[in-house]
Write a protein that holds these residues in place. Structure first.
Motif, PDB file in Angstrom:
ATOM      1  N   GLU A 362       0.790  -1.233   0.000  1.00 56.91           N
ATOM      2  CA  GLU A 362       0.000   0.000   0.000  1.00 56.91           C
ATOM      3  C   GLU A 362       0.826   1.289   0.000  1.00 56.91           C
ATOM      4  OE1 GLU A 362      -3.084   0.189  -0.572  1.00 56.91           O
ATOM      5  OE2 GLU A 362      -3.699  -1.900  -0.263  1.00 56.91           O
ATOM      6  N   LEU A 363       2.104   1.193   0.315  1.00 56.11           N
ATOM      7  CA  LEU A 363       2.919   2.411   0.395  1.00 56.11           C
ATOM      8  C   LEU A 363       3.123   3.026  -0.986  1.00 56.11           C
ATOM      9  CD1 LEU A 363       5.488   1.169   3.034  1.00 56.11           C
ATOM     10  CD2 LEU A 363       4.083   3.227   3.274  1.00 56.11           C
ATOM     11  N   GLU A 364       3.161   4.355  -1.033  1.00 53.90           N
ATOM     12  CA  GLU A 364       3.302   5.034  -2.325  1.00 53.90           C
ATOM     13  C   GLU A 364       4.624   5.770  -2.496  1.00 53.90           C
ATOM     14  OE1 GLU A 364      -0.338   7.235  -2.564  1.00 53.90           O
ATOM     15  OE2 GLU A 364      -1.481   5.383  -2.841  1.00 53.90           O
ATOM     16  N   VAL A 365       5.089   6.451  -1.432  1.00 56.89           N
ATOM     17  CA  VAL A 365       6.380   7.140  -1.539  1.00 56.89           C
ATOM     18  C   VAL A 365       7.506   6.134  -1.304  1.00 56.89           C
ATOM     19  CG1 VAL A 365       7.824   9.022  -0.688  1.00 56.89           C
ATOM     20  CG2 VAL A 365       5.330   9.299  -0.727  1.00 56.89           C
ATOM     21  N   PHE A 366       7.332   5.274  -0.330  1.00 59.92           N
ATOM     22  CA  PHE A 366       8.310   4.204  -0.090  1.00 59.92           C
ATOM     23  C   PHE A 366       8.261   3.219  -1.262  1.00 59.92           C
ATOM     24  CE2 PHE A 366       7.998   5.717   4.198  1.00 59.92           C
ATOM     25  CZ  PHE A 366       9.145   5.288   4.846  1.00 59.92           C
ATOM     26  N   VAL A 407      13.001  -0.752   7.015  1.00 57.70           N
ATOM     27  CA  VAL A 407      12.977   0.455   6.199  1.00 57.70           C
ATOM     28  C   VAL A 407      14.377   1.051   6.093  1.00 57.70           C
ATOM     29  CG1 VAL A 407      10.568   1.163   6.473  1.00 57.70           C
ATOM     30  CG2 VAL A 407      12.228   1.759   8.247  1.00 57.70           C
ATOM     31  N   SER A 408      14.645   1.632   4.945  1.00 58.30           N
ATOM     32  CA  SER A 408      15.840   2.430   4.727  1.00 58.30           C
ATOM     33  C   SER A 408      15.301   3.825   4.451  1.00 58.30           C
ATOM     34  CB  SER A 408      16.607   1.881   3.518  1.00 58.30           C
ATOM     35  OG  SER A 408      17.628   2.785   3.143  1.00 58.30           O
ATOM     36  N   ILE A 409      15.449   4.698   5.448  1.00 60.11           N
ATOM     37  CA  ILE A 409      14.825   6.019   5.353  1.00 60.11           C
ATOM     38  C   ILE A 409      15.642   6.924   4.435  1.00 60.11           C
ATOM     39  CG2 ILE A 409      14.101   8.073   6.645  1.00 60.11           C
ATOM     40  CD1 ILE A 409      12.365   5.572   7.204  1.00 60.11           C
ATOM     41  N   GLY A 410      14.980   7.506   3.467  1.00 63.45           N
ATOM     42  CA  GLY A 410      15.640   8.362   2.488  1.00 63.45           C
ATOM     43  C   GLY A 410      15.723   9.805   2.929  1.00 63.45           C
ATOM     44  N   THR A 411      15.960  10.670   1.961  1.00 59.28           N
ATOM     45  CA  THR A 411      16.199  12.084   2.277  1.00 59.28           C
ATOM     46  C   THR A 411      15.025  12.972   1.843  1.00 59.28           C
ATOM     47  OG1 THR A 411      17.419  12.331   0.196  1.00 59.28           O
ATOM     48  CG2 THR A 411      18.714  11.850   2.148  1.00 59.28           C
ATOM     49  N   GLU A 412      13.846  12.352   1.635  1.00 61.47           N
ATOM     50  CA  GLU A 412      12.667  13.138   1.255  1.00 61.47           C
ATOM     51  C   GLU A 412      12.181  13.987   2.447  1.00 61.47           C
ATOM     52  OE1 GLU A 412      12.789   9.679   1.206  1.00 61.47           O
ATOM     53  OE2 GLU A 412      11.891   8.875  -0.624  1.00 61.47           O
ATOM     54  N   THR A 413      11.072  14.690   2.252  1.00 61.10           N
ATOM     55  CA  THR A 413      10.448  15.466   3.329  1.00 61.10           C
ATOM     56  C   THR A 413       9.871  14.489   4.360  1.00 61.10           C
ATOM     57  OG1 THR A 413       9.892  17.141   1.698  1.00 61.10           O
ATOM     58  CG2 THR A 413       8.727  17.252   3.811  1.00 61.10           C
ATOM     59  N   ALA A 414      10.297  14.601   5.604  1.00 58.44           N
ATOM     60  CA  ALA A 414       9.914  13.615   6.620  1.00 58.44           C
ATOM     61  C   ALA A 414       8.393  13.503   6.770  1.00 58.44           C
ATOM     62  CB  ALA A 414      10.565  13.966   7.959  1.00 58.44           C
ATOM     63  N   ASP A 415       7.699  14.642   6.713  1.00 62.35           N
ATOM     64  CA  ASP A 415       6.243  14.611   6.884  1.00 62.35           C
ATOM     65  C   ASP A 415       5.559  13.791   5.788  1.00 62.35           C
ATOM     66  OD1 ASP A 415       6.391  16.055   9.165  1.00 62.35           O
ATOM     67  OD2 ASP A 415       5.837  17.983   8.265  1.00 62.35           O
ATOM     68  N   ASP A 416       6.114  13.808   4.590  1.00 61.63           N
ATOM     69  CA  ASP A 416       5.542  13.017   3.497  1.00 61.63           C
ATOM     70  C   ASP A 416       5.710  11.518   3.771  1.00 61.63           C
ATOM     71  OD1 ASP A 416       4.902  15.363   2.202  1.00 61.63           O
ATOM     72  OD2 ASP A 416       6.664  15.335   0.894  1.00 61.63           O
ATOM     73  N   LEU A 417       6.837  11.171   4.343  1.00 66.59           N
ATOM     74  CA  LEU A 417       7.092   9.756   4.651  1.00 66.59           C
ATOM     75  C   LEU A 417       6.151   9.282   5.762  1.00 66.59           C
ATOM     76  CD1 LEU A 417      11.009   9.847   4.560  1.00 66.59           C
ATOM     77  CD2 LEU A 417       9.456   9.047   2.764  1.00 66.59           C
ATOM     78  N   ILE A 418       5.951  10.141   6.753  1.00 65.06           N
ATOM     79  CA  ILE A 418       5.052   9.796   7.855  1.00 65.06           C
ATOM     80  C   ILE A 418       3.624   9.640   7.342  1.00 65.06           C
ATOM     81  CG2 ILE A 418       4.011  10.704   9.985  1.00 65.06           C
ATOM     82  CD1 ILE A 418       6.853  11.794  10.693  1.00 65.06           C
ATOM     83  N   ALA A 419       3.189  10.558   6.491  1.00 63.46           N
ATOM     84  CA  ALA A 419       1.825  10.485   5.940  1.00 63.46           C
ATOM     85  C   ALA A 419       1.654   9.201   5.127  1.00 63.46           C
ATOM     86  CB  ALA A 419       1.545  11.718   5.080  1.00 63.46           C
ATOM     87  N   ASP A 420       2.671   8.834   4.392  1.00 64.49           N
ATOM     88  CA  ASP A 420       2.601   7.619   3.576  1.00 64.49           C
ATOM     89  C   ASP A 420       2.473   6.381   4.467  1.00 64.49           C
ATOM     90  OD1 ASP A 420       2.566   6.272   1.115  1.00 64.49           O
ATOM     91  OD2 ASP A 420       4.735   5.907   1.185  1.00 64.49           O
ATOM     92  N   LEU A 421       3.271   6.317   5.516  1.00 66.34           N
ATOM     93  CA  LEU A 421       3.198   5.180   6.448  1.00 66.34           C
ATOM     94  C   LEU A 421       1.818   5.134   7.117  1.00 66.34           C
ATOM     95  CD1 LEU A 421       6.756   5.481   8.032  1.00 66.34           C
ATOM     96  CD2 LEU A 421       5.902   3.484   6.786  1.00 66.34           C
ATOM     97  N   ASP A 422       1.307   6.298   7.470  1.00 65.16           N
ATOM     98  CA  ASP A 422       0.022   6.381   8.154  1.00 65.16           C
ATOM     99  C   ASP A 422      -1.101   5.803   7.288  1.00 65.16           C
ATOM    100  OD1 ASP A 422      -1.688   7.046  10.227  1.00 65.16           O
ATOM    101  OD2 ASP A 422      -2.059   9.070   9.469  1.00 65.16           O
ATOM    102  N   GLN A 423      -1.172   6.236   6.017  1.00 63.25           N
ATOM    103  CA  GLN A 423      -2.254   5.751   5.149  1.00 63.25           C
ATOM    104  C   GLN A 423      -2.109   4.249   4.886  1.00 63.25           C
ATOM    105  OE1 GLN A 423      -2.190   4.605   1.790  1.00 63.25           O
ATOM    106  NE2 GLN A 423      -0.009   4.983   1.390  1.00 63.25           N
ATOM    107  N   ALA A 424      -0.885   3.774   4.712  1.00 67.40           N
ATOM    108  CA  ALA A 424      -0.686   2.352   4.384  1.00 67.40           C
ATOM    109  C   ALA A 424      -0.966   1.472   5.606  1.00 67.40           C
ATOM    110  CB  ALA A 424       0.724   2.125   3.863  1.00 67.40           C
ATOM    111  N   LYS A 427      -4.687   0.932   5.925  1.00 67.34           N
ATOM    112  CA  LYS A 427      -5.186  -0.099   5.009  1.00 67.34           C
ATOM    113  C   LYS A 427      -4.717  -1.495   5.403  1.00 67.34           C
ATOM    114  CE  LYS A 427      -5.467   3.104   1.139  1.00 67.34           C
ATOM    115  NZ  LYS A 427      -4.565   3.786   0.224  1.00 67.34           N
ATOM    116  N   ALA A 428      -3.521  -1.587   5.966  1.00 67.75           N
ATOM    117  CA  ALA A 428      -2.950  -2.911   6.300  1.00 67.75           C
ATOM    118  C   ALA A 428      -3.615  -3.522   7.514  1.00 67.75           C
ATOM    119  CB  ALA A 428      -1.455  -2.763   6.533  1.00 67.75           C
ATOM    120  N   ILE A 429      -4.071  -2.643   8.430  1.00 61.54           N
ATOM    121  CA  ILE A 429      -4.643  -3.154   9.670  1.00 61.54           C
ATOM    122  C   ILE A 429      -6.104  -2.751   9.725  1.00 61.54           C
ATOM    123  CG2 ILE A 429      -4.430  -3.218  12.188  1.00 61.54           C
ATOM    124  CD1 ILE A 429      -1.506  -2.457  11.807  1.00 61.54           C
ATOM    125  N   SER A 430      -6.938  -3.387   8.977  1.00 56.84           N
ATOM    126  CA  SER A 430      -8.362  -3.050   9.013  1.00 56.84           C
ATOM    127  C   SER A 430      -9.181  -4.336   8.920  1.00 56.84           C
ATOM    128  CB  SER A 430      -8.716  -2.098   7.873  1.00 56.84           C
ATOM    129  OG  SER A 430      -8.298  -2.668   6.632  1.00 56.84           O
TER     130      SER A 430
END
Ligand SMILES: *Cc1c(COP(=O)(O)O)cnc(C)c1O
Length: 430
Positions: A362-366, A407-424, A427-430
């Protein structure tokens, strides 16, 4: 660059090993796309072949672009010399080859990259080499595992994937007492975060595929020698201390001193094993090294933010990042890697194996990728991929059990990575 013993890391990562091209003045290191080099005359050729003079013969052994990278990585690690090769796994064989022989063994940490566990538990047996895996937090067990046939001790400074920090100095005290070399895989840490040679390591190996290149373009490896080990102190390392028949009885250690391991790596290792790095790969990795410290600072900053966010989320069982105060390695990390505990960690998802697989989908940025150390954030479910060949016991020991993702955390905007994890996760735990 002229030799300046006091240049800072940020200067060395841009300049070490490089000079304006003597033929054209080109400021950036050219890609010397050539296999052969014209000898000045017959005497020159003979001198090069008998190691009486250092120079370029054939690109399986040395190439000017690769040579710049070798010098640069050696400078960044504080070593006397380095040999680049085709991959990180090639570097491991290149590091062990001069030390080992049939019936000899290495003592290695249980917490290693999955591919290394496979290489050490299966493939090296074909050479008659053995590996004993030991918990490196149990110093007595490390001491006890070393026997008269042990030729090296091997561990990762920051171990992929479990967020483990090795007490490099404590292990170095043991290898010093046993008069055997300590090899540190510094791939996940990089010389910016961990200084293995200053902490007592003999050799440092890298998968330059990862942070040193930094953008997921080329595979490569490197072996760096500290130049500090006395290969002639015992008769355990005849490849380096005894006469070499293929070079008219030359003794590498006696002849080349602190450069013995590096010269052996080129003159025997690359010559006969042929695990050569090509000049294109060296070029991409040279580009990467120029921004290493800048990227690592951002990788660490992002990793800290994301690990803390995950730890506070009730869909997560636990997070194994040594940069979190809850980590059993937090105190040790301040000693071994004071600038930060890297950007690789695992977390366990409530919902186990199935939730992990859904999360990855489900992840999009990762990106779901079997790589690490990219500017892009990457995720993988180790148990079904990189650590698939391991038994479940070995998976757990390596910190890669079935409910865990890495995870291997990249150099993108941290808030975008957090939002991506949150949405995925939703969906993963429902
Ligand atoms: C990737 C990796 C290796 C192997 O390197 P390759 O370049 O893929 O051969 C070895 N050790 C560690 C810690 C790694 O991350």
């Amino acid at each position: 660059m002229t030799d300046g013993p006091n240049y800072g890391f940020d200067t060395l990562q841009i300049h070490a090993g490089a000079h304006p091209d003597p033929a054209t003045g080109a400021r950036q290191t050219p890609i010397y796309q050539t296999t052969g080099y014209v000898f000045r005359d017959a005497e020159h050729a003979a001198a090069l072949f008998s190691l009486k003079e250092v120079g370029f013969i054939y690109s399986r052994l040395t190439n000017p672009t690769v040579a710049v990278l070798q010098e640069r990585i050696a400078a960044l690690e504080g070593g006397t010399g380095a040999v680049c090769c085709s991959s990180g796994h090639a570097a491991q064989i290149m590091a062990l080859f001069p030390l080992m022989g049939p019936g000899k063994n290495i003592v290695a940490s249980t917490r290693l990259y999955g591919g290394t566990v496979t290489q050490f538990s299966h493939t090296i047996k074909r050479f008659g080499w053995e590996c004993k895996f030991v918990d490196f937090d149990d110093l007595d067990a490390v001491r006890d595992a070393i026997d008269e046939n042990t030729r090296a001790v091997f561990g990762e400074a920051i171990a992929n994937p479990g967020g483990y920090i090795m007490d490099v100095r404590a292990i170095a005290d043991i290898t010093d007492a046993a008069q055997i070399p300590l090899i540190i895989d510094n791939t996940s840490a990089t010389p910016y975060l961990v200084r293995p040679i200053e902490l007592g390591a003999t050799l440092v190996v890298h998968s330059t595929t990862k942070y040193l290149t930094g953008n997921g373009t080329v595979t490569g490896g490197c072996v760096v020698d500290s130049g500090k080990f006395d290969w002639s102190a015992t008769d355990k390392f005849p490849s380096l201390s005894a006469p070499e028949p293929a070079y008219h009885g030359l003794k590498f250690h006696e002849t080349f001193g602190a450069m013995a391991f590096t010269f052996h790596g080129i003159a025997i290792g690359l010559r006969d094993l042929g695990m050569t790095m090509n000049p294109q790969a060296a070029h991409y990795t040279l580009m990467g090294t120029e921004t290493l410290s800048l990227r690592m600072d951002r990788h660490v900053e992002n990793a800290k933010k994301i690990a803390a966010w995950l730890e506070a989320d009730d869909r997560i069982e636990y997070v194994t990042y040594a940069g979190l105060e809850s980590s059993p390695y937090y105190e040790r990390s301040k000693k071994v890697c004071p600038k930060g505990a890297g950007a690789l960690f695992t977390f366990a998802v409530k919902g186990g194996y199935d939730a992990c697989v859904k999360l990855v989908n489900e992840l999009e940025v990762f990106s779901h990728v079997a790589n690490l150390g990219d500017t892009r954030s990457l995720i993988i479910h180790s148990a079904s991929t990189t650590h698939n060949q391991l038994t479940e016991e070995q998976q757990e020991a390596a910190g890669a059990g079935p409910s865990v993702v890495r995870v291997s955390i990249g150099t993108e905007t941290a808030d975008d990575l957090i939002a991506d994890l949150d949405q995925a996760l939703t969906k993963a735990i429902s």
